[in-house]
Write a protein that holds these residues in place. Sequence first.
Motif, PDB file in Angstrom:
ATOM      1  N   SER A 109      -4.937   0.862  -8.135  1.00  0.00           N
ATOM      2  CA  SER A 109      -3.922  -0.177  -7.938  1.00  0.00           C
ATOM      3  C   SER A 109      -3.141  -0.331  -9.238  1.00  0.00           C
ATOM      4  O   SER A 109      -3.683  -0.099 -10.326  1.00  0.00           O
ATOM      5  CB  SER A 109      -4.576  -1.513  -7.579  1.00  0.00           C
ATOM      6  N   THR A 147      -3.330  -1.637   6.457  1.00  0.00           N
ATOM      7  CA  THR A 147      -1.927  -1.400   6.095  1.00  0.00           C
ATOM      8  C   THR A 147      -1.696   0.091   5.853  1.00  0.00           C
ATOM      9  O   THR A 147      -0.704   0.652   6.312  1.00  0.00           O
ATOM     10  CB  THR A 147      -1.529  -2.201   4.839  1.00  0.00           C
ATOM     11  N   LYS A 155      -5.877  -4.055   3.122  1.00  0.00           N
ATOM     12  CA  LYS A 155      -5.161  -2.928   2.513  1.00  0.00           C
ATOM     13  C   LYS A 155      -5.394  -1.645   3.309  1.00  0.00           C
ATOM     14  O   LYS A 155      -4.474  -0.857   3.495  1.00  0.00           O
ATOM     15  CB  LYS A 155      -5.610  -2.728   1.056  1.00  0.00           C
ATOM     16  N   HIS A 176      -1.422  -0.647  -3.963  1.00  0.00           N
ATOM     17  CA  HIS A 176      -2.735  -0.029  -3.841  1.00  0.00           C
ATOM     18  C   HIS A 176      -2.520   1.384  -3.296  1.00  0.00           C
ATOM     19  O   HIS A 176      -2.007   1.548  -2.190  1.00  0.00           O
ATOM     20  CB  HIS A 176      -3.622  -0.857  -2.906  1.00  0.00           C
ATOM     21  N   ILE A 181       1.865  -5.361   2.684  1.00  0.00           N
ATOM     22  CA  ILE A 181       0.664  -5.857   3.348  1.00  0.00           C
ATOM     23  C   ILE A 181       1.058  -7.103   4.138  1.00  0.00           C
ATOM     24  O   ILE A 181       1.595  -8.060   3.578  1.00  0.00           O
ATOM     25  CB  ILE A 181      -0.442  -6.193   2.329  1.00  0.00           C
ATOM     26  N   TYR A 207      -9.384   5.459  -1.607  1.00  0.00           N
ATOM     27  CA  TYR A 207      -8.669   4.600  -2.549  1.00  0.00           C
ATOM     28  C   TYR A 207      -8.589   5.320  -3.891  1.00  0.00           C
ATOM     29  O   TYR A 207      -9.583   5.861  -4.381  1.00  0.00           O
ATOM     30  CB  TYR A 207      -9.410   3.267  -2.692  1.00  0.00           C
ATOM     31  N   VAL A 228       0.861  -1.173   0.000  1.00  0.00           N
ATOM     32  CA  VAL A 228       0.000   0.000   0.000  1.00  0.00           C
ATOM     33  C   VAL A 228       0.900   1.226   0.000  1.00  0.00           C
ATOM     34  O   VAL A 228       1.949   1.234   0.642  1.00  0.00           O
ATOM     35  CB  VAL A 228      -0.916  -0.006   1.244  1.00  0.00           C
TER      36      VAL A 228
END
Length: 181
Positions: free
Chosen positions: A109, A88, A85, A122, A79, A106, A46
């Motif tokens: 990715s 993390t 995610k 991500h 991760i 978000y 991440v």
Amino acid sequence: MDRFEEKTLTSTTLYEGKVISLRVEEVELPDGKWAKRELVDHPGAVAILPITNDGKIVFVEQYRKALNRSLVEIPAGKIEPGESKEITAIRELEEETGYRSDQFTYLQSFATSPGFANEIIHLYIARGLEKVEKPAEGDEDEFIHLIECTIEEAEQMLVDERIYDAKTAFAVLFAKNLLKQ
């Protein structure tokens, strides 16, 4: 089915480490010929694009042995097994920067090196940052210097190659569009 699929014939693990494992596969190509593939397995990571309330981006500067130099990067981390995610992202932001946020979004990715590795990063943006009085401790072998700068300063660090890794360059492009709106 992918018309370019390579069918695995054999797979041999050569190394299993803390962060990666390495395997060699013999594959059958779409034309029926065989080839070998050297592949790196990674659990995924991440990365966080932290933006302060005054519109600055929080970066970390750290030494990267693979390149034998320090780089300016966005906070990121692997991760851990059983970890989501989102958890993390929260953990890495605090460990690496001493900031906390409850405004994670978000973004996207992406594969880092699909020619030989399966690592997916991500990317999240964190806003509404608050300094943590006693942040969670990071990795004991990680030495980090914080840098907070404007998008213009970040773009200059790209030109000067202080920002040199793909995840951070990718994030700076996102930030440029976001912060100039």
